[in-house]
Design an enzyme around this catalytic site. Structure first.
Site, PDB file in Angstrom:
ATOM      1  CG  HIS A 129      -2.043  -0.938   1.085  1.00 45.91           C
ATOM      2  ND1 HIS A 129      -3.390  -0.909   0.462  1.00 45.91           N
ATOM      3  CD2 HIS A 129      -1.958  -2.332   1.546  1.00 45.91           C
ATOM      4  CE1 HIS A 129      -3.984  -2.145   0.533  1.00 45.91           C
ATOM      5  NE2 HIS A 129      -3.271  -2.866   1.439  1.00 45.91           N
TER       6      HIS A 129
ATOM      7  CG  HIS B 248      -1.204 -12.934   6.075  1.00 43.09           C
ATOM      8  ND1 HIS B 248      -0.969 -12.257   4.852  1.00 43.09           N
ATOM      9  CD2 HIS B 248      -2.646 -13.093   6.225  1.00 43.09           C
ATOM     10  CE1 HIS B 248      -2.226 -12.359   4.137  1.00 43.09           C
ATOM     11  NE2 HIS B 248      -3.067 -12.828   5.136  1.00 43.09           N
TER      12      HIS B 248
ATOM     13  CG  ASP C  66      -6.189 -12.838  -6.065  1.00 45.18           C
ATOM     14  OD1 ASP C  66      -6.947 -12.704  -7.048  1.00 45.18           O
ATOM     15  OD2 ASP C  66      -5.407 -12.138  -5.587  1.00 45.18           O
TER      16      ASP C  66
END
Length: 416
Positions: A17, A106, A362
């Site tokens: 980001h 993650h 996704d």
């Protein structure tokens, strides 16, 4: 680190980001025509928001070449490329719960353990946004390889979850012995992979595409995710590429592929299925190679191989060195870690709690991974080609070397 390659070196930058992502390419040969259009094709294939089974994040991923070219021609100097992030939403990750938990599977926790700090939104450098720089650089490598050596690189989705294009069978535990698979990798093109009947899954079978698409939709609707595999074939690869021992060509390919986010497995040639067949079937007998194109004994600076193999269970590489046959391999991708379901996990303060992740992700990454795999393969082959060119160029300055047999008969020690 963030640099890949020795002769054709690529350094990527950027987080999920931040304002922009991109790369610096060092070592690109001068004198090649190159514009943003050459790079944009693969970035467009990789970009998010392509279909209902990919993340809805809407990024056009428009590339800008900042340096290294003039009037559309490479100068031999570093090529800088940039893609601006336009649809980033860092606030999605600053909710009252998202900033309290390391997200399951993650890199939040491992990055914090390593650096003592981490990106507060998205996955930072572990995000798939980082692959934009790889794809941009790989597109340049692909163009050179195609123009200089006629190399063709095509990847496609070969499985999603338990739905396979070529499922293992008792007769063919490895696809390398399946005539249908061998014909596919000898003929498949990117245009076929991206054809409307195979899109958005990118599996070159209408029937298998239907099964895979339905499976992804089922997991998406349940706010879950699923993994799969991508198969890649590299055709017209010069023989002699790769360095013995630690830098074998398949080892560098494995390094490149397993550096892609969400990868968990790599197998080349017959792979794990090849462990189930005897050596009498697995061995690749040598046969006389066909005539060189236009009758020439050399193509693009590399000698035309005099031998080839009757079968190709080796996947085009023997002893870590390319033998001129097509190189093919599979890459396994795990289910995307971010899902919409609430999950029981622990906070950074070691207290058990419930995390319901936000953001746009996704349900299955393999359709968008196809161009990433192709471009990473191009970076590997490009670096190996340049290494071999350097070796052969240095050798060409020496007088021919002869060897003497005990009977006194002289034979060339090296091909001239």
């Amino acid at each position: 680190m963030s640099t890949f390659g020795n002769y054709f070196r690529v350094t990527t930058y950027g987080e999920s980001h931040c304002r922009s992502v991109g790369c610096i390419v060092d070592g690109c040969p001068p004198g090649m025509q190159l514009t943003e259009e050459d790079v944009q094709t693969q970035l467009t294939r990789r970009r998010p928001g392509q279909s209902a089974i990919t993340t809805p994040r809407n990024e056009q991923d428009t590339v800008e070449i900042q340096s290294g070219t003039e009037f559309g021609v490479t100068l031999g100097t570093p090529i800088g490329m940039r893609v601006m992030n336009k649809d980033q939403r860092p606030k999605d990750y600053g909710s009252s719960t998202m900033d309290l938990y390391p997200r399951p599977s993650h890199a939040d926790w491992t990055y914090l353990e390593k650096y003592g700090v981490k990106a507060s939104s998205g996955g930072g450098r572990s995000s798939a946004r980082e692959t934009i720089g790889r794809v941009a650089a790989g597109a340049i490598a692909e163009k050179y390889l195609r123009l200089a050596h006629g190399v063709e690189i095509v990847a496609f989705v070969s499985s999603v979850g338990n739905q396979f294009l070529f499922p293992p069978t008792p007769e063919h535990p490895t696809a390398s012995t399946n005539p249908e698979f061998l014909k596919l990798i000898s003929d498949i093109t990117r245009e076929q992979v991206d054809a409307p009947e195979f899109f958005p899954v990118r599996c070159p079978s209408k029937e298998a595409t239907g099964r895979m698409k339905k499976l992804v939709e089922d997991f998406r609707d349940r706010k879950d995710s699923i993994g799969g595999t991508v198969t890649c074939v590299i055709r017209n690869v010069p023989s002699g590429l790769g360095e013995p021992c630690f830098d074998k060509l398949e080892a560098i390919l494995a390094h490149a592929m397993l550096s892609i986010p969400a990868t968990k497995a790599f197998e080349i040639g017959s792979g794990f299925g090849g462990c189930q067949v005897p050596g009498s079937i697995h061995n690749d007998p040598f046969i006389k190679a066909g005539a060189a194109p236009n009758g020439s004994e050399k193509t693009s600076g590399f000698p035309k191989p005099r031998l080839t193999t009757k079968t190709n269970n080796s996947g085009g590489i023997q002893g870590g060195i390319s033998n001129g046959a097509p190189i093919y391999f599979n890459i396994g991708f795990k289910p995307p870690a971010t899902i919409g379901q609430a999950q029981t996990t622990s906070t950074y303060d070691e207290e058990e709690g419930i995390l319901e992740a936000k953001g746009r992700h996704d349900p299955c990454v393999v359709p968008r991974a196809v161009p990433i795999v192709e471009c990473m393969a191009a970076l590997v082959i490009m670096d190996a080609v340049m290494a071999q060119h350097a070796r052969q160029s240095a050798r060409s300055l020496l007088p021919p070397l002869k060897a003497t047999r005990p009977a006194g008969e002289t034979i060339p020690l090296l091909a001239e």
